[in-house]
Structures are given as structure tokens and as C-alpha cells.
Scaffold this motif. Structure first.
Motif, PDB file in Angstrom:
ATOM      1  N   HIS A 197       0.823  -1.207   0.000  1.00  0.00           N
ATOM      2  CA  HIS A 197       0.000   0.000   0.000  1.00  0.00           C
ATOM      3  C   HIS A 197       0.859   1.260   0.000  1.00  0.00           C
ATOM      4  O   HIS A 197       0.562   2.224  -0.700  1.00  0.00           O
ATOM      5  CB  HIS A 197      -0.939   0.004   1.204  1.00  0.00           C
ATOM      6  N   THR A 198       1.915   1.252   0.793  1.00  0.00           N
ATOM      7  CA  THR A 198       2.745   2.441   0.963  1.00  0.00           C
ATOM      8  C   THR A 198       3.745   2.629  -0.166  1.00  0.00           C
ATOM      9  O   THR A 198       3.942   3.749  -0.642  1.00  0.00           O
ATOM     10  CB  THR A 198       3.486   2.370   2.314  1.00  0.00           C
ATOM     11  N   PHE A 199       4.369   1.551  -0.611  1.00  0.00           N
ATOM     12  CA  PHE A 199       5.483   1.671  -1.546  1.00  0.00           C
ATOM     13  C   PHE A 199       5.294   0.949  -2.872  1.00  0.00           C
ATOM     14  O   PHE A 199       6.108   1.108  -3.783  1.00  0.00           O
ATOM     15  CB  PHE A 199       6.768   1.119  -0.891  1.00  0.00           C
ATOM     16  N   GLY A 200       4.277   0.133  -3.006  1.00  0.00           N
ATOM     17  CA  GLY A 200       4.122  -0.726  -4.172  1.00  0.00           C
ATOM     18  C   GLY A 200       4.149  -0.009  -5.502  1.00  0.00           C
ATOM     19  O   GLY A 200       4.638  -0.553  -6.501  1.00  0.00           O
ATOM     20  N   HIS A 201       3.657   1.217  -5.544  1.00  0.00           N
ATOM     21  CA  HIS A 201       3.616   1.980  -6.795  1.00  0.00           C
ATOM     22  C   HIS A 201       5.003   2.332  -7.338  1.00  0.00           C
ATOM     23  O   HIS A 201       5.133   2.703  -8.491  1.00  0.00           O
ATOM     24  CB  HIS A 201       2.821   3.274  -6.579  1.00  0.00           C
ATOM     25  N   MET A 202       6.027   2.182  -6.522  1.00  0.00           N
ATOM     26  CA  MET A 202       7.380   2.595  -6.907  1.00  0.00           C
ATOM     27  C   MET A 202       8.127   1.534  -7.712  1.00  0.00           C
ATOM     28  O   MET A 202       9.172   1.829  -8.279  1.00  0.00           O
ATOM     29  CB  MET A 202       8.201   2.913  -5.639  1.00  0.00           C
ATOM     30  N   TYR A 203       7.601   0.319  -7.762  1.00  0.00           N
ATOM     31  CA  TYR A 203       8.359  -0.793  -8.317  1.00  0.00           C
ATOM     32  C   TYR A 203       7.631  -1.450  -9.480  1.00  0.00           C
ATOM     33  O   TYR A 203       6.405  -1.391  -9.579  1.00  0.00           O
ATOM     34  CB  TYR A 203       8.623  -1.840  -7.230  1.00  0.00           C
ATOM     35  N   THR A 204       8.393  -2.147 -10.299  1.00  0.00           N
ATOM     36  CA  THR A 204       7.764  -2.965 -11.330  1.00  0.00           C
ATOM     37  C   THR A 204       7.040  -4.109 -10.625  1.00  0.00           C
ATOM     38  O   THR A 204       7.423  -4.506  -9.502  1.00  0.00           O
ATOM     39  CB  THR A 204       8.801  -3.554 -12.305  1.00  0.00           C
ATOM     40  N   PRO A 205       6.022  -4.682 -11.245  1.00  0.00           N
ATOM     41  CA  PRO A 205       5.334  -5.810 -10.609  1.00  0.00           C
ATOM     42  C   PRO A 205       6.284  -6.953 -10.249  1.00  0.00           C
ATOM     43  O   PRO A 205       6.150  -7.562  -9.190  1.00  0.00           O
ATOM     44  CB  PRO A 205       4.305  -6.232 -11.656  1.00  0.00           C
ATOM     45  N   LYS A 206       7.256  -7.232 -11.114  1.00  0.00           N
ATOM     46  CA  LYS A 206       8.195  -8.317 -10.831  1.00  0.00           C
ATOM     47  C   LYS A 206       9.071  -7.998  -9.620  1.00  0.00           C
ATOM     48  O   LYS A 206       9.264  -8.851  -8.745  1.00  0.00           O
ATOM     49  CB  LYS A 206       9.074  -8.624 -12.038  1.00  0.00           C
ATOM     50  N   ASP A 207       9.630  -6.775  -9.562  1.00  0.00           N
ATOM     51  CA  ASP A 207      10.456  -6.401  -8.418  1.00  0.00           C
ATOM     52  C   ASP A 207       9.658  -6.473  -7.115  1.00  0.00           C
ATOM     53  O   ASP A 207      10.141  -6.990  -6.105  1.00  0.00           O
ATOM     54  CB  ASP A 207      11.043  -5.003  -8.592  1.00  0.00           C
ATOM     55  N   LEU A 208       8.434  -5.956  -7.149  1.00  0.00           N
ATOM     56  CA  LEU A 208       7.605  -5.982  -5.955  1.00  0.00           C
ATOM     57  C   LEU A 208       7.300  -7.423  -5.541  1.00  0.00           C
ATOM     58  O   LEU A 208       7.443  -7.784  -4.370  1.00  0.00           O
ATOM     59  CB  LEU A 208       6.302  -5.206  -6.186  1.00  0.00           C
TER      60      LEU A 208
END
Length: 169
Positions: A24-35
């Protein structure tokens, strides 16, 4: 509300709440694979169960009156990449509040408990790592006497975040 020290049976709840809050807090910062790579290696049952059985680590779980997890914190021996790290250094490793309950001072309540536990256990000085752009967390830690002392790169998959390390003497 009930703030208590977590036990091994709480590991699934801690892992789930950790993954939810991080995403929720940081997920938007990464590619789906990295996350996904990060979540599947960091927020596992084993990653939470092992420190729950270590006397030098402590989790604190805040639940509502229906025993639903609202927030948790994790403290213990410092593992941050601090130059010349003191052998007795402690660390606030995680302080996560469910997205629906942020802004209610729940984090402060847990932080106070972790700081007292670290002091009682003989840890000092204390450290915490915080994302360079998480200004709210930085203000919270500053209110408790933490000051920035260095930086490092925090890996989420192939992505590298600029992370600050704060210290409280």
C-alpha cells in the motif's frame, strides 16, 4: 485496543499485514516483478517465525477489541549497514500500521513500547532505516531523538531505494 508482545502463532498475521502495508505504501514505486520478488522473500512465514523465537528480537502487535491486527513493530539487534556498528546496537526494524488505521497515533504507541524494550534489554545506541522520501516517518523518529547519520541503498528486486539511517544515542 490491546498491545502485546507477539508469539510464534502470530507469524502469519505479521507476514500478511507486513506485505499489505508495504504494498500500500510503496508498491507503486516498483515494477510488478520487483515488488513480487521482494514480497515473496521478505514477508514469508519463515521470515517472521524465526525472529519470533529469538530472545534478542521482539515483535509487538496492536489489535482491536475483536483481535484484528491493526499494527505491529519489530525490534532487535541492529543489522543495518552502519560503519563501525557498536556491538550493543539495537534497531527498530519495522513499524507498520494497517492502511485503514494510519494517522491515529498507533505507530507512536508501538514505537514507545519498542524503545522501552530495547532499553530494558541493554541495546544502545538505537538505529532505524527509513526511505529518503518518507518524510512523515522521519518527523516521527526525530520527535523521539533520532538523527540521520548515513545512507545506503535498499534493494527491492532490481530496484534500489535511497534509504537513510537514523541514530538515537
Amino acid at each position: 485496543m490491546n498491545l502485546r508482545q507477539a508469539v510464534p502463532e502470530d507469524a502469519p498475521v505479521l507476514a500478511e499485514l507486513g506485505a499489505l502495508t508495504f504494498t500500500h505504501t510503496f508498491g507503486h514505486m516498483y515494477t510488478p516483478k520487483d515488488l513480487q520478488d521482494f514480497l515473496t522473500t521478505t514477508y514469508t512465514l519463515e521470515q517472521h517465525l524465526n525472529p519470533l523465537t529469538d530472545s534478542r528480537e521482539s515483535f509487538w502487535l496492536l489489535e482491536d477489541d475483536n483481535c484484528q491486527a491493526l499494527a505491529f513493530g519489530w525490534a532487535g539487534a541492529c543489522k543495518l549497514p552502519v560503519p563501525n556498528l557498536e556491538s550493543t546496537a539495537g534497531e527498530i526494524k519495522r513499524l507498520y500500521v494497517h492502511p485503514d488505521h494510519q494517522g491515529k497515533n498507533l505507530g507512536s504507541r508501538i514505537l514507545k513500547k519498542m524503545l522501552a524494550w530495547l532499553e530494558d534489554e541493554g541495546f544502545g545506541p538505537l538505529y532505524i532505516g527509513v526511505w529518503s522520501e518518507n518524510y512523515g516517518a522521519q518527523r516521527l523518529y526525530a520527535r523521539y531523538g533520532f538523527e540521520k547519520v548515513c545512507e545506503y541503498e535498499f534493494a527491492v528486486g532490481n530496484h534500489r531505494d535511497r534509504e537513510f539511517i537514523f541514530k538515537r544515542a
